[in-house]
Design an enzyme around this catalytic site. Structure first.
Site, mmCIF file in Angstrom:
data_model
loop_
_atom_site.group_PDB
_atom_site.id
_atom_site.type_symbol
_atom_site.label_atom_id
_atom_site.label_comp_id
_atom_site.label_asym_id
_atom_site.label_seq_id
_atom_site.Cartn_x
_atom_site.Cartn_y
_atom_site.Cartn_z
ATOM 1 C CB THR A 148 8.274 -3.588 -14.047
ATOM 2 O OG1 THR A 148 9.373 -2.934 -14.578
ATOM 3 C CG2 THR A 148 7.712 -2.762 -12.850
ATOM 4 C CB THR A 182 13.353 4.468 -16.114
ATOM 5 O OG1 THR A 182 11.886 4.134 -15.410
ATOM 6 C CG2 THR A 182 13.466 3.240 -16.785
ATOM 7 C CD GLU A 262 11.193 -2.453 -21.492
ATOM 8 O OE1 GLU A 262 10.505 -2.650 -20.540
ATOM 9 O OE2 GLU A 262 11.176 -1.690 -22.317
#
Length: 386
Positions: A148, A182, A262
């Protein structure tokens, strides 16, 4: 090599059209046997995505012949319709592979709260089946199709000297925290193994790897780690050997996940020693790792041990201020209740940072793998849904 490294596995990653960008977005991993054993661990978030609910149910038999994964949509908080979509996906895979839907696990990742474009998903399954292959390229495509906000695929392969091996891939770059972190991760092994042993080995491995990754304290709705065993090597390792190999592979993937998380500019190990129990060590390390004041100081390369002392002091664990010491990148800055060295003595200019806290009240130890909190993290997550 990745999931296709161990004998008995094929994989594919295709562009099904789930993502508007046209990027790879659907992965299929198939276990050709002769064994079809599997084990899994899942998120402890109460709000579980439809694929998690489905896969938890089918894993009760501890047998899987295929896993289908999509990126571009989490299929979480989508109600009964979302569960029907998951069921339909498993049924489609079962139809084209001529197996039972109960032998198919389903995983999804992406934005929460939206239904998947099922026409694209189902046609993508057809495309993935045609692309199935045991090559390294097929394994790489499978690892790429689950990405993603990841900037690179995460994959690993480890061959044991006795002739069996473990491979795997993982995705995850944000909302990274136990319990699991996650992410979606599929591990494969060609070892001959008993299903109870496989389950215990996976849980032992994830407890000290995936469950110790904590980038931002966000426990995902979709976390899934699956291990599939084909038995194709004909070699039966001991439980200790299997656990060790699974742990090594999972640890490698965790470090890859952290490095690509991130906005991260620092890779931070927070180790707590001298704790009264392992649970105490974990909760203290996690409290430090999740503290925004600590994380922003690390982003600024500032060895501000006072923020670490503040964070650990609020953890629900046995702590004696007079026995605590705080060491950053090899320099002890706090000990016996007071300053032990000038904080400028600790060099945080590089990417790797090691924070070691010794509580001095026991012998237990644990490490949490985390990052700093940067401008990039805030900017990326503020714009993610758009």
């Amino acid at each position: 090599m990745t999931v296709t490294g161990p004998k008995g596995f094929r994989a594919a990653g295709v562009a099904a059209g789930i993502k508007a960008s046209g990027a790879l977005d659907l992965t299929l991993v198939v276990n050709d046997g002769p064994l079809d054993l599997a084990a899994g661990v899942f998120t402890r978030n109460v709000i579980k995505a439809a694929p998690v609910l489905w896969s938890q149910e089918v894993l009760k038999q501890q047998k899987l012949k295929a896993v289908v994964l999509n990126s571009g949509g989490a299929n979480a908080a989508t109600g009964p319709g979302g569960f029907q979509d998951t069921h339909a996906t498993a049924e489609k895979v079962a139809e084209v592979l001529d197996i039972g839907a109960i032998e198919v696990a389903v995983c999804s990742t992406g934005l929460i709260g939206e239904r998947l474009p099922m026409a694209a998903v189902l046609s993508g399954v057809d495309s993935a089946v045609k692309a199935l292959d045991a090559s390294a390229e097929a394994g790489l495509n499978a690892a790429c199709a689950v990405m993603t906000t990841d900037t690179k695929p995460k994959q690993v392969f480890a061959a044991h000297s006795n002739g069996w091996s473990v491979g795997g891939f993982a995705k995850g770059a944000g909302m990274l925290a136990p319990n699991l972190a996650t992410m979606l991760s599929v591990l494969t092994t060609d070892a001959v193994v008993d299903k109870e042993v496989l389950d215990r080995a996976l849980r032992a491995a994830t407890r000290v790897t995936y469950d110790r990754l904590d980038v931002d304290g966000g426990t995902s709705t979709n976390d899934t780690v699956l291990v599939l065993a084909s038995g194709a090597s004909g070699v039966e390792p001991t439980e200790a050997e299997l656990t060790e190999q699974l742990t090594a592979v999972a640890h490698d993937l965790v470090l890859q996940l952290r490095a690509d998380s991130e906005g991260a500019t620092k890779d931070v190990d927070v180790t707590v020693r001298g704790a009264a129990s392992e649970d105490d060590a974990v909760v203290v390390a996690r409290t430090i790792a999740e503290d925004n004041l600590v994380k922003t100081a690390l982003f600024g390369s500032d060895p501000n041990w006072g923020r670490i002392a503040m964070a650990l002091g609020r953890a629900p664990a046995r702590i004696d201020p007079e026995t605590v010491s705080i060491t950053i990148n090899g320099v002890t800055l706090f000990a016996s209740g007071t300053t032990a060295a000038d904080r400028s003595a600790a060099d945080l200019s590089g990417r790797a940072i090691e924070v070691v806290v010794d509580l001095g009240v026991g012998s237990a130890e644990a490490t949490i793998y985390t990052t700093d909190l940067s401008h990039g993290y805030v900017e990326e997550n503020s714009a993610y849904s758009s």
